[in-house]
Enzyme design. Structure first.
Site, mmCIF file in Angstrom:
data_model
loop_
_atom_site.group_PDB
_atom_site.id
_atom_site.type_symbol
_atom_site.label_atom_id
_atom_site.label_comp_id
_atom_site.label_asym_id
_atom_site.label_seq_id
_atom_site.Cartn_x
_atom_site.Cartn_y
_atom_site.Cartn_z
ATOM 1 N N HIS A 1 -7.084 1.359 -6.736
ATOM 2 C CA HIS A 1 -7.348 0.403 -5.647
ATOM 3 C C HIS A 1 -7.991 -0.843 -6.274
ATOM 4 O O HIS A 1 -9.182 -1.091 -6.113
ATOM 5 C CB HIS A 1 -8.289 1.069 -4.635
ATOM 6 N N CYS B 1 -16.318 1.855 -0.192
ATOM 7 C CA CYS B 1 -15.155 0.982 0.067
ATOM 8 C C CYS B 1 -14.837 0.904 1.553
ATOM 9 O O CYS B 1 -14.232 -0.060 2.003
ATOM 10 C CB CYS B 1 -13.951 1.473 -0.723
ATOM 11 N N ARG C 1 -13.810 -8.773 0.300
ATOM 12 C CA ARG C 1 -12.380 -8.484 0.142
ATOM 13 C C ARG C 1 -11.583 -9.757 0.465
ATOM 14 O O ARG C 1 -10.606 -10.073 -0.202
ATOM 15 C CB ARG C 1 -11.946 -7.352 1.093
ATOM 16 N N ARG D 1 0.889 -1.173 0.000
ATOM 17 C CA ARG D 1 0.000 0.000 0.000
ATOM 18 C C ARG D 1 0.919 1.213 0.000
ATOM 19 O O ARG D 1 1.647 1.429 0.979
ATOM 20 C CB ARG D 1 -0.921 -0.037 1.220
ATOM 21 N N ASP E 1 -17.049 7.475 -1.746
ATOM 22 C CA ASP E 1 -15.811 7.277 -0.979
ATOM 23 C C ASP E 1 -15.549 8.581 -0.223
ATOM 24 O O ASP E 1 -16.207 9.601 -0.482
ATOM 25 C CB ASP E 1 -14.660 6.942 -1.958
ATOM 26 N N GLN F 1 -10.026 -3.547 -4.290
ATOM 27 C CA GLN F 1 -11.322 -3.012 -3.883
ATOM 28 C C GLN F 1 -12.332 -3.138 -5.021
ATOM 29 O O GLN F 1 -13.440 -3.654 -4.842
ATOM 30 C CB GLN F 1 -11.154 -1.535 -3.496
HETATM 31 N N1 CP Z 1 -11.362 -0.277 1.733
HETATM 32 C C1 CP Z 1 -10.131 -0.397 2.229
HETATM 33 O O1 CP Z 1 -9.133 -0.613 1.510
HETATM 34 O O2 CP Z 1 -10.067 -0.342 3.591
HETATM 35 P P1 CP Z 1 -8.758 -0.149 4.458
HETATM 36 O O3 CP Z 1 -8.174 1.202 4.122
HETATM 37 O O4 CP Z 1 -9.206 -0.253 5.882
HETATM 38 O O5 CP Z 1 -7.779 -1.244 4.101
HETATM 39 N N1 NVA Z 2 -9.742 6.918 -1.342
HETATM 40 C C1 NVA Z 2 -9.442 6.362 -0.037
HETATM 41 C C2 NVA Z 2 -9.665 4.891 -0.049
HETATM 42 C C3 NVA Z 2 -9.360 4.190 1.248
HETATM 43 C C4 NVA Z 2 -9.620 2.732 1.189
HETATM 44 C C5 NVA Z 2 -8.015 6.701 0.354
HETATM 45 O O1 NVA Z 2 -7.121 6.601 -0.495
HETATM 46 O O2 NVA Z 2 -7.796 7.098 1.503
#
Ligand code: CP
Ligand code: NVA
Length: 318
Positions: free
Chosen positions: A141, A276, A304, A114, A236, A144
């Site tokens: 993502h 998400c 997920r 990540r 989101d 997701q």
């Molecule tokens: N939706 C998602 O990726 O959640 P987290 O940021 O908690 O991993």
């Molecule tokens: N758009 C959000 C998604 C988190 C799962 C972020 O990047 O923080």
């Protein structure tokens, strides 16, 4: 779980890595969905699937869902995971991304990362001989979006010809939804305030793919028009991780883009509400919609796990 069921087809996907669904052939998406469904139904002895395989998890940002589901998914399939959080995970700062990749490939069978920069993921994948999975970057993502469309496939049988409306920031989640929708022949409408639309390269590429699959891509600024007759409405957070200093400004800009019961009423009767997560209740979505009968947010979160198990099972080689 039964040993008498036919064995799963765990032959590898056509790609080495999962960085972006735009690079994933539709046939691979379909295999991920079929495998996820089979794993979810318990039609395999899970603990044999990735027995003794190890996953490295490098997270530059916070996570609940992605972290838990990859770790638990690995354990379910007989493997294990090692986690490095954002105190240590600054890809490319202590040593080059290349050296991180060349070390990790000697110890583990797969990496999920990540990152802030999508480029860091691409570099990891370029230098590691093992699969690299994008657990969210500033650009996309993919895990997701695959879980989102897997959930819709479960609910509807097929997503082809259905309309998903995304209301909010043209961000990483939005880009992955656009990429994935057009591959599957689903119509995607994106409704953002001016200046917060999705990346135009993503939209243009999606429009090209859509010509082949019968999907439609619509970008608009009017939430009422976007919601009209939609099969599902997705939102989101207004400020993603890394944009904390813009929160106040964005709260103002996005105020008219909140998903509330009035917006849901413009969609088809029984239209699904998707997010998400994490959600900011009272901002991008009201409490009523989050907790309402049309909300499938926790079904997505559950999926997920199943979808990422499928991704790992189909990417990790012996
Ligand atoms: N939706 C998602 O990726 O959640 P987290 O940021 O908690 O991993
Ligand atoms: N758009 C959000 C998604 C988190 C799962 C972020 O990047 O923080």
């Amino acid at each position: 779980m039964s040993k008498t069921m036919p064995a799963l087809d765990l032959s590898p996907l056509s790609v080495k890595d999962l960085l972006c669904t735009s690079a994933l052939p539709t046939a691979d998406i379909q295999r991920i969905f079929a495998t996820a469904a089979a794993l979810k139904a318990g039609r395999t002895v899970h603990t044999e699937v990735l027995r003794h395989k190890r996953l490295a998890m490098i997270f530059e940002k916070d996570s609940l869902r992605t972290r838990f589901t990859f770790d638990i998914g690995m354990q379910d399939m007989g493997g294990s995971a090692v986690f490095m959080d954002h105190r240590d995970a600054r890809l490319g700062s202590r040593e080059s991304v290349k050296d991180v990749a060349k070390n990790l490939e000697r110890w583990v069978h797969c990496i999920v990362a990540r990152t802030f920069k999508h480029k860091a993921l691409e570099e990891l994948a370029q230098h590691a001989q093992i699969p690299v999975i994008n657990g969210l970057s500033d650009f996309v993502h993919p895990c997701q979006a695959l879980s989102d469309f897997f959930t819709l496939t479960e609910k509807w049988g097929s997503v082809r010809g259905r309309t998903l409306t995304y209301v909010g920031d043209g961000n990483n989640t939005c880009h992955a939804l656009i990429h994935t929708a057009v591959k599957l022949g689903a119509h995607i409408r994106v409704c953002s305030p001016e200046g917060y639309e999705p990346n135009s390269r993503v939209v243009n590429e999606a429009m090209r793919v859509a010509l082949e699959t019968g999907a439609e891509v619509t970008i608009l600024n009017d939430p009422d028009a976007a919601a009209e007759g939609a099969d599902a409405i997705y939102t989101d957070v207004w400020a993603s991780m890394g944009q904390e200093d813009e929160i106040e400004e964005r709260n103002g800009v996005f105020a008219a883009y909140q998903v509330d019961e009035e917006m849901m009423a413009r969609a088809k009767p029984g239209a699904l509400f998707m997010h998400c997560l994490p959600a900011h209740r009272g901002q991008e979505v009201t409490q009523e919609v989050m907790d309402g009968a049309q909300s499938v947010v926790y079904d997505i979160a559950e999926n997920r796990l199943h979808v990422q198990k499928a991704i790992m099972a189909l990417l990790v080689r012996d």
